[in-house]
Design an enzyme around this catalytic site. Structure first.
Site, PDB file in Angstrom:
ATOM      1  N   CYS A 113       1.894   6.045  20.046  1.00  0.00           N
ATOM      2  CA  CYS A 113       2.869   6.478  21.039  1.00  0.00           C
ATOM      3  C   CYS A 113       3.916   7.326  20.339  1.00  0.00           C
ATOM      4  CB  CYS A 113       3.524   5.269  21.674  1.00  0.00           C
ATOM      5  SG  CYS A 113       4.603   5.704  23.019  1.00  0.00           S
ATOM      6  N   GLY A 133       0.807  -1.216   0.000  1.00  0.00           N
ATOM      7  CA  GLY A 133       0.000   0.000   0.000  1.00  0.00           C
ATOM      8  C   GLY A 133       0.840   1.265   0.000  1.00  0.00           C
ATOM      9  N   THR A 134       1.896   1.276   0.789  1.00  0.00           N
ATOM     10  CA  THR A 134       2.717   2.490   0.893  1.00  0.00           C
ATOM     11  C   THR A 134       3.361   2.822  -0.446  1.00  0.00           C
ATOM     12  OG1 THR A 134       3.141   1.984   3.211  1.00  0.00           O
ATOM     13  CG2 THR A 134       4.651   3.525   2.145  1.00  0.00           C
ATOM     14  N   GLY A 193      -1.729  -6.456  -0.248  1.00  0.00           N
ATOM     15  CA  GLY A 193      -2.045  -7.879  -0.112  1.00  0.00           C
ATOM     16  C   GLY A 193      -2.314  -8.331   1.315  1.00  0.00           C
ATOM     17  N   HIS A 194      -1.530  -7.802   2.268  1.00  0.00           N
ATOM     18  CA  HIS A 194      -1.631  -8.374   3.618  1.00  0.00           C
ATOM     19  C   HIS A 194      -2.892  -7.971   4.360  1.00  0.00           C
ATOM     20  CE1 HIS A 194      -0.149  -5.018   6.357  1.00  0.00           C
ATOM     21  NE2 HIS A 194       0.257  -4.546   5.202  1.00  0.00           N
ATOM     22  N   GLN A 246      -7.942  -0.576   2.787  1.00  0.00           N
ATOM     23  CA  GLN A 246      -8.856  -1.229   3.737  1.00  0.00           C
ATOM     24  C   GLN A 246     -10.161  -1.672   3.081  1.00  0.00           C
ATOM     25  OE1 GLN A 246      -8.207  -2.230   6.716  1.00  0.00           O
ATOM     26  NE2 GLN A 246      -6.297  -1.140   7.132  1.00  0.00           N
ATOM     27  N   ASN A 285      -8.959   3.280   8.044  1.00  0.00           N
ATOM     28  CA  ASN A 285      -8.438   2.080   8.701  1.00  0.00           C
ATOM     29  C   ASN A 285      -8.827   2.000  10.179  1.00  0.00           C
ATOM     30  OD1 ASN A 285      -6.591   4.310   8.076  1.00  0.00           O
ATOM     31  ND2 ASN A 285      -5.267   3.394   9.616  1.00  0.00           N
TER      32      ASN A 285
HETATM   33  N1  PLP Z   1      -3.180   2.737   3.609  1.00  0.00           N
HETATM   34  C1  PLP Z   1      -4.005   2.289   4.572  1.00  0.00           C
HETATM   35  C2  PLP Z   1      -5.397   2.836   4.676  1.00  0.00           C
HETATM   36  C3  PLP Z   1      -3.575   1.297   5.449  1.00  0.00           C
HETATM   37  O1  PLP Z   1      -4.396   0.859   6.412  1.00  0.00           O
HETATM   38  C4  PLP Z   1      -2.254   0.793   5.314  1.00  0.00           C
HETATM   39  C5  PLP Z   1      -1.731  -0.227   6.260  1.00  0.00           C
HETATM   40  O2  PLP Z   1      -2.014  -0.192   7.453  1.00  0.00           O
HETATM   41  C6  PLP Z   1      -1.443   1.288   4.296  1.00  0.00           C
HETATM   42  C7  PLP Z   1      -1.944   2.270   3.461  1.00  0.00           C
HETATM   43  C8  PLP Z   1      -0.043   0.808   4.080  1.00  0.00           C
HETATM   44  O3  PLP Z   1      -0.039  -0.443   3.440  1.00  0.00           O
HETATM   45  P1  PLP Z   1       1.274  -1.369   3.468  1.00  0.00           P
HETATM   46  O4  PLP Z   1       1.400  -1.865   4.860  1.00  0.00           O
HETATM   47  O5  PLP Z   1       0.988  -2.472   2.496  1.00  0.00           O
HETATM   48  O6  PLP Z   1       2.410  -0.514   3.035  1.00  0.00           O
END
Ligand code: PLP
Length: 409
Positions: A335, A81-82, A210-211, A189, A161
């Site tokens: 935190c 996602g990032t 994917g995860h 999400q 999320n």
């Molecule tokens: N965007 C959202 C809304 C997420 O919840 C997350 C992961 O928590 C990410 C992006 C980042 O995804 P990744 O962990 O695959 O980089």
């Protein structure tokens, strides 16, 4: 070889699926041969390579189907996602260098927010961060006001999320299109939990990971609508039609394909059985525990997510006691620099500090059983009562009327 085994409970109730999900055993089964048998490099001109190439294209079609995309070539595999979020934004600002504004929301994931902060500070971009109301709904008037022909890209998440609140993505995408801005959505999400039909949509780009849908970590995808201007973030080989260089993570790609296939198959279950479990959990807690409320929009959210703010206690303390009972959940606090601050999402919704600190997220999946929900329902009221008996604020304030109660009832 011995890998250290950090103590994991033999049997736990895992309600932290918005953080990550268990790899589905069927997904793993599809992946395993790619480590030992079909291990070729898909770019190689021999049978070992071709066998893998075919599997990657199969996986691409599965992701296409899950998103309801018109063409499989619109799917680019990434590391998650990032990377997808970063690629989308960086690609578009490079493709439209004269447009110096970006529109996003205050409740995005750091994968978008931190990049926007950087672009603002170091590259002089004007960032419009659209606020939300106390239920986490986007301020549409502020959004409309921020849109102009100066905006290169809009990046708004499909679903949050922390609370699961769903944004009106199609409406937002159409509005962006009307001013000539590219519309990207972080759907990390939402993908696999709610139906999508990107072929008929104004959404230009979409990120998934994917995860979050029972595939492994470190794999994701970026949807890029055919015809959109695109500049790669990673340059090198010609993989992914020169849009994302680097030898493909073939096992994980095949895992994502299998997970996408399963997600489509289980979508109905997610929206009925999982949703019913979530509602039962939530209603039972609300009925048994005084001074707590659901954060986000209870009428428009992901079927698996429930975030309850318990007043006058710390989320971390709740998590520790839940953990003692074998239950994994998540807190709305982060935190930072030694002090426990409520999350940016809770603050953006204006949840009072006394409650935001106790925000606890339970996120279910198709692995969740009724017996697990029973267990959580059985232990949560005692945990909260125990913690409140230690809280001086609870003693002082419990009898006072809660001024925000009508809003959050
Ligand atoms: N965007 C959202 C809304 C997420 O919840 C997350 C992961 O928590 C990410 C992006 C980042 O995804 P990744 O962990 O695959 O980089």
């Amino acid at each position: 070889m011995t890998i250290p085994n950090t103590a994991l409970p033999n049997r736990g109730v895992y309600l932290d699926n918005n953080a990550t999900t268990r790899v589905d055993p069927d997904v793993l089964a599809e992946m395993l041969p790619l480590f030992t048998e079909h291990f070729g490099n898909p770019s190689s001109m021999h049978a070992f390579g071709a066998a893998v190439g075919g599997k990657i294209e199969w996986a691409r079609k599965q992701v296409q189907a899950l998103l309801g995309a018109a063409h499989d070539s619109e799917i680019i595999f990434t590391s998650g996602g990032t990377e997808s979020d970063n690629t989308a934004i960086l690609s578009i600002i490079e493709a439209y260098p004269k447009k110096r504004e970006i529109v996003t929301s205050v409740v995005e994931h750091p994968a978008v927010l931190a990049l926007c902060d950087y672009l603002e500070k170091k590259r002089d971009y004007k960032i419009h961060r659209i606020p939300v109301d106390n239920k986490g709904n986007l301020d549409i008037d502020a959004y409309r006001a921020a849109l102009s022909d100066q905006v290169a890209i809009v990046s708004i998440m499909w679903a949050n999320n922390e609370t699961g609140t769903i944004f009106p993505i199609e409406e937002l995408a159409q509005m962006a299109k009307a001013v000539g801005a590219v519309f990207h959505t972080d759907a990390v999400q939402a993908v696999g939990k709610i139906p999508m039909k990107l072929a008929d949509s104004a959404v230009d780009m979409l990120s998934l990971s994917g995860h979050k849908l029972h595939a492994p970590k470190g794999i994701g995808a970026l949807y890029v609508k055919r015809g959109l201007r695109f500049r790669p973030m990673l340059r090198g080989g010609h993989q992914e039609r020169s849009r994302r260089a680097g030898t493909e993570n073939a096992p994980a790609i095949v895992g994502l394909g299998a997970a996408a296939h399963l997600a489509l198959t289980h979508m109905g279950e997610e929206n009925t059985r999982v949703k019913a479990q979530r509602d039962r959990l939530e209603q039972a807690i609300l009925a048994a525990v005084p001074a707590c409320f659901v954060t986000g929009n209870p009428d428009n959210r992901l079927p698996n997510t429930c975030n309850i703010a318990f007043e006058y206690i710390e989320g971390e303390a709740i998590l520790l006691l839940l953990n003692e009972q074998g239950i994994a959940a998540s807190s709305g606090s982060a935190c930072t620099s030694g002090s426990l601050e409520p999350s940016h999402v809770m603050r953006a919704m204006g949840v009072p500090y006394t409650a935001a600190h106790g925000a606890t997220r339970f996120s279910l999946s198709r692995d969740t059983t009724d017996a697990e929900i029973d267990h959580v329902i059985a232990v949560v009221p005692d945990i909260i009562a125990r913690l409140r008996s230690l809280s001086p604020y609870w003693e002082q304030d419990a009898a006072k009327p809660k001024e925000f109660a009508p809003v959050y009832s």
